[in-house]
Design an enzyme around this catalytic site. Structure first.
Site, mmCIF file in Angstrom:
data_model
loop_
_atom_site.group_PDB
_atom_site.id
_atom_site.type_symbol
_atom_site.label_atom_id
_atom_site.label_comp_id
_atom_site.label_asym_id
_atom_site.label_seq_id
_atom_site.Cartn_x
_atom_site.Cartn_y
_atom_site.Cartn_z
ATOM 1 N N PRO A 150 37.930 -10.632 -18.003
ATOM 2 C CA PRO A 150 36.805 -10.326 -18.887
ATOM 3 C C PRO A 150 36.783 -8.899 -19.399
ATOM 4 O O PRO A 150 37.042 -7.947 -18.652
ATOM 5 C CB PRO A 150 35.575 -10.621 -18.015
ATOM 6 C CG PRO A 150 36.076 -10.662 -16.615
ATOM 7 C CD PRO A 150 37.497 -11.102 -16.680
ATOM 8 N N ASN A 151 36.467 -8.806 -20.662
ATOM 9 C CA ASN A 151 36.241 -7.548 -21.393
ATOM 10 C C ASN A 151 37.518 -6.791 -21.743
ATOM 11 O O ASN A 151 37.461 -5.800 -22.471
ATOM 12 C CB ASN A 151 35.272 -6.633 -20.630
ATOM 13 C CG ASN A 151 33.908 -7.273 -20.488
ATOM 14 O OD1 ASN A 151 33.324 -7.677 -21.487
ATOM 15 N ND2 ASN A 151 33.404 -7.396 -19.279
ATOM 16 N N ARG A 196 36.489 0.862 -26.832
ATOM 17 C CA ARG A 196 35.335 1.466 -26.166
ATOM 18 C C ARG A 196 35.799 2.145 -24.883
ATOM 19 O O ARG A 196 36.840 1.817 -24.348
ATOM 20 C CB ARG A 196 34.301 0.394 -25.754
ATOM 21 C CG ARG A 196 33.969 -0.592 -26.816
ATOM 22 C CD ARG A 196 32.490 -0.567 -27.175
ATOM 23 N NE ARG A 196 32.292 -1.450 -28.328
ATOM 24 C CZ ARG A 196 31.989 -2.744 -28.232
ATOM 25 N NH1 ARG A 196 31.778 -3.263 -27.052
ATOM 26 N NH2 ARG A 196 31.867 -3.476 -29.296
ATOM 27 N N TYR A 239 39.440 3.802 -19.948
ATOM 28 C CA TYR A 239 40.476 2.780 -20.115
ATOM 29 C C TYR A 239 41.556 3.146 -21.134
ATOM 30 O O TYR A 239 42.461 2.341 -21.389
ATOM 31 C CB TYR A 239 39.821 1.448 -20.498
ATOM 32 C CG TYR A 239 38.896 0.925 -19.432
ATOM 33 C CD1 TYR A 239 39.380 0.599 -18.164
ATOM 34 C CD2 TYR A 239 37.524 0.781 -19.647
ATOM 35 C CE1 TYR A 239 38.548 0.136 -17.164
ATOM 36 C CE2 TYR A 239 36.684 0.314 -18.653
ATOM 37 C CZ TYR A 239 37.195 -0.008 -17.418
ATOM 38 O OH TYR A 239 36.371 -0.460 -16.427
ATOM 39 N N ASN A 288 45.507 -8.723 -14.521
ATOM 40 C CA ASN A 288 44.351 -7.830 -14.427
ATOM 41 C C ASN A 288 43.096 -8.711 -14.495
ATOM 42 O O ASN A 288 42.705 -9.144 -15.592
ATOM 43 C CB ASN A 288 44.342 -6.804 -15.552
ATOM 44 C CG ASN A 288 43.194 -5.806 -15.367
ATOM 45 O OD1 ASN A 288 42.270 -6.052 -14.588
ATOM 46 N ND2 ASN A 288 43.252 -4.683 -16.062
ATOM 47 N N ALA A 294 36.554 -7.450 -13.797
ATOM 48 C CA ALA A 294 35.493 -7.399 -12.779
ATOM 49 C C ALA A 294 35.540 -8.593 -11.819
ATOM 50 O O ALA A 294 34.985 -8.517 -10.710
ATOM 51 C CB ALA A 294 34.131 -7.325 -13.466
ATOM 52 N N ASP A 296 41.427 -18.506 -4.566
ATOM 53 C CA ASP A 296 41.935 -19.824 -4.181
ATOM 54 C C ASP A 296 43.010 -20.295 -5.157
ATOM 55 O O ASP A 296 43.996 -20.929 -4.746
ATOM 56 C CB ASP A 296 40.792 -20.843 -4.123
ATOM 57 C CG ASP A 296 39.850 -20.596 -2.947
ATOM 58 O OD1 ASP A 296 40.207 -19.825 -2.039
ATOM 59 O OD2 ASP A 296 38.746 -21.177 -2.941
ATOM 60 N N GLU A 323 48.470 -7.867 -8.799
ATOM 61 C CA GLU A 323 47.129 -7.445 -9.235
ATOM 62 C C GLU A 323 47.265 -6.080 -9.895
ATOM 63 O O GLU A 323 47.803 -5.140 -9.301
ATOM 64 C CB GLU A 323 46.196 -7.374 -8.021
ATOM 65 C CG GLU A 323 44.772 -7.007 -8.385
ATOM 66 C CD GLU A 323 43.883 -6.836 -7.164
ATOM 67 O OE1 GLU A 323 44.039 -7.566 -6.156
ATOM 68 O OE2 GLU A 323 43.016 -5.925 -7.215
ATOM 69 N N HIS A 348 45.589 -2.931 -12.363
ATOM 70 C CA HIS A 348 44.389 -2.282 -12.907
ATOM 71 C C HIS A 348 44.765 -1.048 -13.710
ATOM 72 O O HIS A 348 45.635 -0.271 -13.311
ATOM 73 C CB HIS A 348 43.436 -1.871 -11.785
ATOM 74 C CG HIS A 348 42.947 -3.043 -11.007
ATOM 75 N ND1 HIS A 348 42.021 -3.924 -11.507
ATOM 76 C CD2 HIS A 348 43.285 -3.504 -9.781
ATOM 77 C CE1 HIS A 348 41.800 -4.875 -10.617
ATOM 78 N NE2 HIS A 348 42.559 -4.652 -9.564
ATOM 79 N N LEU A 349 44.063 -0.855 -14.803
ATOM 80 C CA LEU A 349 44.221 0.365 -15.593
ATOM 81 C C LEU A 349 43.714 1.567 -14.820
ATOM 82 O O LEU A 349 44.357 2.618 -14.745
ATOM 83 C CB LEU A 349 43.418 0.229 -16.883
ATOM 84 C CG LEU A 349 43.933 -0.830 -17.858
ATOM 85 C CD1 LEU A 349 42.792 -1.413 -18.654
ATOM 86 C CD2 LEU A 349 44.975 -0.219 -18.773
ATOM 87 N N ARG A 400 36.396 5.019 -8.094
ATOM 88 C CA ARG A 400 35.219 4.671 -8.899
ATOM 89 C C ARG A 400 34.074 4.186 -7.984
ATOM 90 O O ARG A 400 34.053 4.506 -6.813
ATOM 91 C CB ARG A 400 35.627 3.630 -9.948
ATOM 92 C CG ARG A 400 36.748 4.150 -10.877
ATOM 93 C CD ARG A 400 37.112 3.154 -11.947
ATOM 94 N NE ARG A 400 35.982 2.913 -12.843
ATOM 95 C CZ ARG A 400 35.936 1.921 -13.727
ATOM 96 N NH1 ARG A 400 36.963 1.090 -13.832
ATOM 97 N NH2 ARG A 400 34.895 1.764 -14.495
#
Ligand code: CA2
Length: 147
Positions: free
Chosen positions: A11-12, A19, A24, A75, A78, A88, A99, A101-102, A108
């Site tokens: 998401p996002n 933005r 990011y 990625n 959230a 699962d 996994e 992440h930026l 954080r």
């Protein structure tokens, strides 16, 4: 043997580059996918890129990858911090999943320090902006080729 890799974004992440550039960066998701496509091709792999804001669609994409892909750069956005359904699914498909992440989630807010997914992933890479994806792809291909 399949030579396809799934690059899955949650998401996002479709908003990347538009933005919050201080968190990011300014690179768009399309930029990242294009670059990864070239890097993968240079190593003899094809990419499938999926982005969804819907948890169940991310589960479906993992299920679809089960029979067609050798691994996943993921990625989860959230959902990293909340999703037992994705955990699962990752366990169920038995594919190596990196996994990715930026941002450095550990630098954080505290709610980002927990991942529901890390324990069922091959490994975790984060904190390097768009470079995190390149590192994740490289690590995944090295793992697949060592197997
Ligand atoms: O650092 C990462 O890659 C995250 O997975 C990004 C997620 C966040 O919830 C995770 O804790 C860490 C958020 C993605 C939101 O992406 C945006 C991009 C541009 C503008 C707004 C949001």
């Amino acid at each position: 043997m399949s030579r396809e890799i799934l690059v899955l974004n949650g998401p996002n992440l479709n908003l990347l580059g538009t933005r919050e550039p201080e968190v990011y960066g300014t690179t768009t998701l399309d930029d990242i996918v294009l670059e990864l496509t070239d890097l993968a091709a240079a190593r003899g792999y094809t990419l499938r890129a999926v982005q969804s804001n819907v948890e169940g669609e991310l589960v479906d994409a993992l299920h679809a990858a089960r029979t067609t892909c050798v691994g996943v750069v993921f990625n989860p956005g959230a959902y990293t911090h909340t999703s037992i359904a994705l955990r699962d699914a990752i366990s169920g498909v038995m594919l190596p999943v990196v996994e990715t992440h930026l941002s450095n989630v550990h630098a954080r807010e505290e709610f980002r320090h927990t991942s529901m997914l890390s324990a069922v992933c091959l490994g975790v890479i984060g904190g390097f902006g768009a470079t995190s994806y390149r590192l994740a792809l490289d690590a995944l291909i090295s793992h697949v080729e060592a197997a």
